[in-house]
Scaffold this active site. Sequence first.
Site, short mmCIF file in Angstrom:
data_model
loop_
_atom_site.label_atom_id
_atom_site.label_comp_id
_atom_site.label_asym_id
_atom_site.label_seq_id
_atom_site.Cartn_x
_atom_site.Cartn_y
_atom_site.Cartn_z
CE LYS A 22 -1.63 1.54 4.10
NZ LYS A 22 -1.29 2.96 4.32
CG ASN A 23 2.61 2.71 3.50
OD1 ASN A 23 1.43 3.00 3.35
ND2 ASN A 23 3.19 2.59 4.69
CB CYS A 118 -3.24 12.10 12.23
SG CYS A 118 -2.83 10.38 12.06
NE ARG A 123 1.39 10.27 10.43
CZ ARG A 123 0.88 9.24 9.76
NH1 ARG A 123 -0.36 8.92 9.90
NH2 ARG A 123 1.63 8.56 8.95
CG ASP A 308 3.89 1.64 9.34
OD1 ASP A 308 3.53 2.48 10.18
OD2 ASP A 308 3.92 1.88 8.12
NE ARG A 400 -6.63 4.37 6.25
CZ ARG A 400 -5.69 4.97 6.95
NH1 ARG A 400 -5.86 5.23 8.22
NH2 ARG A 400 -4.57 5.35 6.38
C1 UD1 Z 1 4.84 6.93 6.05
C2 UD1 Z 1 3.95 5.71 5.99
C3 UD1 Z 1 3.51 5.30 7.39
C4 UD1 Z 1 4.73 5.11 8.29
C5 UD1 Z 1 5.65 6.32 8.24
C6 UD1 Z 1 6.96 6.11 8.98
C7 UD1 Z 1 2.87 5.98 3.85
C8 UD1 Z 1 1.63 6.26 3.09
N1 UD1 Z 1 2.79 6.03 5.18
O1 UD1 Z 1 4.04 7.98 6.62
O2 UD1 Z 1 2.78 4.08 7.29
O3 UD1 Z 1 4.31 4.90 9.62
O4 UD1 Z 1 5.97 6.65 6.89
O5 UD1 Z 1 7.63 5.02 8.49
O6 UD1 Z 1 3.90 5.69 3.27
N2 UD1 Z 1 6.92 14.77 10.11
C9 UD1 Z 1 7.05 16.13 10.34
N3 UD1 Z 1 6.85 16.98 9.31
C10 UD1 Z 1 6.51 16.56 8.06
C11 UD1 Z 1 6.40 15.18 7.81
C12 UD1 Z 1 6.62 14.31 8.86
O7 UD1 Z 1 7.34 16.55 11.47
O8 UD1 Z 1 6.35 17.39 7.16
C13 UD1 Z 1 7.16 13.83 11.21
C14 UD1 Z 1 5.95 12.94 11.49
O9 UD1 Z 1 5.03 13.58 12.36
C15 UD1 Z 1 6.60 11.74 12.12
C16 UD1 Z 1 7.94 11.64 11.37
O10 UD1 Z 1 8.16 12.92 10.80
O11 UD1 Z 1 6.86 11.97 13.48
C17 UD1 Z 1 7.97 10.59 10.26
O12 UD1 Z 1 6.86 10.76 9.42
P1 UD1 Z 1 6.88 10.40 7.86
O13 UD1 Z 1 8.10 9.58 7.57
O14 UD1 Z 1 6.70 11.65 7.08
O15 UD1 Z 1 5.59 9.51 7.73
P2 UD1 Z 1 4.53 9.49 6.54
O16 UD1 Z 1 5.22 9.72 5.25
O17 UD1 Z 1 3.37 10.32 6.90
#
Ligand code: UD1
Length: 423
Positions: A22-23, A118, A123, A308, A400
Site C-alpha cells: 500500500k505504501n 491524526c 503529523r 508500522d 484501509r
Molecule cells: C509513512 C507511511 C507510514 C509510516 C511512516 C513512517 C505511507 C503512506 N505512510 O508515513 O505508514 O508509519 O511513513 O515510516 O507511506 N513529520 C514532520 N513533518 C513533516 C512530515 C513528517 O514533522 O512534514 C514527522 C511525522 O510527524 C513523524 C515523522 O516525521 O513523526 C515521520 O513521518 P513520515 O516519515 O513523514 O511519515 P509518513 O510519510 O506520513
Amino acid sequence: MDAIRLRGGNRFSGVIPIAGAKNAALPLMAASLLTDEPLRLANLPGVADIASMKNLLVTHGVAVANGEAAGEASFDASGVRDTTAPYDLVRRMRASVLVLGPLVARFGRARVSLPGGCAIGTRPIDLHLEALRRLGAEIDLVDGYVEARAPRRLAGADFTFPSVSVGATENALMAACLARGESVLRNAAREPEIVDLGRCLIAMGATIEGLGTDVLSIQGTDRLRGARHRVIADRIEAGTYAIAASMAGGDVTLEGANPETLRALLDTLAGSGVEIAENGDRLRVVSPGGNTAGMDLVTQPYPGFPTDLQAQIMSLTTVASGASRITETIFENRFMHVPELLRMGADIRVRGATALIRGVSRLKGAEVMATDLRASVSLILAGLVAEGETVVNRIYHLDRGYESIEAKLAACGADIERIAAPA
Ligand code: UD1
C-alpha cells in the site's frame, strides 16, 4: 461499522500470499500526475486506501481504468482539469498530500487541504512544504489549504531534510524530476517504497541517482512519459503475518514476500527463538508459539525496526517469556493499542516513548477497538492467542491497509469471522 470476532488458541499453519505494498502504491499512483501518458501499475493491493487515492485522482481529472487482472490499473493524467485536493478526501487519508509535489511540478499550481489531526500524533507536513519551497514553489496557507504556485517551473535545489520523512522525500523526489536542472536531497528517507517509486520514475524517463541511500541526486527534465510498473510486496503485511505465526505457533509460508526488506524484524524474531527460512520470495516462519524470548527494540527509519510493526511486535511481547522494552521514536502517541491490550490481560507500563512489557502466560479475550491501522491489527494478533472470544470493533482502519485479512488468517486455521454492521 463492521467488527471481527475471533476465538484464540488455534495453531497457525499454511500459505499466505502477500499483497502489493500500500505504501509503495500510493506515491506511485500520485506519480501518474507527472505525465500526460498512461502509467500502468500492477500488484495494487485491494485495500480501501487505494480506492481513496483513485477517487482523489479522478477528482483531479485523471482517467483511471482497472486492468483485466486483479491489482492492475492504468492512470491517464492527460486531461487533468482540477488541481485542488479537497478536505473531505485528504482528511480520510493523509497520503493524499502526495499529489502536491507532482501537481505543482507539472501544472505550476496546486491547492491541497491540510490533512488535519491524526490519531497517531500531530503529523505536520512542514517538511513537505519546506522542500517544495526550496525547489522554488511559492506556498501560502489559506483557509486550511496549502496553495502552491510555480508559474515559471520549479528549479533544482540542494536541500537537506532537517529530519527523516518518508512522505516528504517522496513529494520532493517527484517534484524534482520535473524541475529545471539538478536537485540533491540529503537526509532523504531510504524506505524500500521510495526505491520502488524511484525505479518507476526512472522508467518514466527521470534521471535519479542514490536510490536506497540518504542522498538522492535528480537531473530534472521537461517531460516524463508513461510506463508500466509492478508494485513491490508489502513488507508490513508480511511482517504482520510472520509475527502472527511466531505468537500462535505453527508453520507459515509467506508467498511473494521480500525478506530483504524485513531484515530488522526477521533478526528480532530469530533472536527470540523463531525459525526463519528464506527461499527467494518465499519466507517460512516456524515457531513453537507462546514463550518466545523477551526483546529490547527501538523503532527507527529504514533499515531500522519499522514503526508500522511496533504495535504487532508489542502483542507478541505480551505473551513472551520474560520482560521486553519497546521504544517508539518515529511517532509520539503511537501506543494506543496499550490500553486495549491491558483489557486483554497484558502487563504493560508506558513511560514516555518507552513501553515495558512483562509476558503473561495467557491473554484473555475481550471486546476491544482501535483507532489506527496497525493498532487494530495488533489486537487481532492478540485475539489469535487469547483464551475465549475477542471482538475487535471499528475495523474500518484494518480495511484501509490489509487485503482480505480474515480470509488469509482463516486459511491458516484461525477461528475468525467478520460481523457486518447492522444496515
Ligand atoms: C509513512 C507511511 C507510514 C509510516 C511512516 C513512517 C505511507 C503512506 N505512510 O508515513 O505508514 O508509519 O511513513 O515510516 O507511506 N513529520 C514532520 N513533518 C513533516 C512530515 C513528517 O514533522 O512534514 C514527522 C511525522 O510527524 C513523524 C515523522 O516525521 O513523526 C515521520 O513521518 P513520515 O516519515 O513523514 O511519515 P509518513 O510519510 O506520513
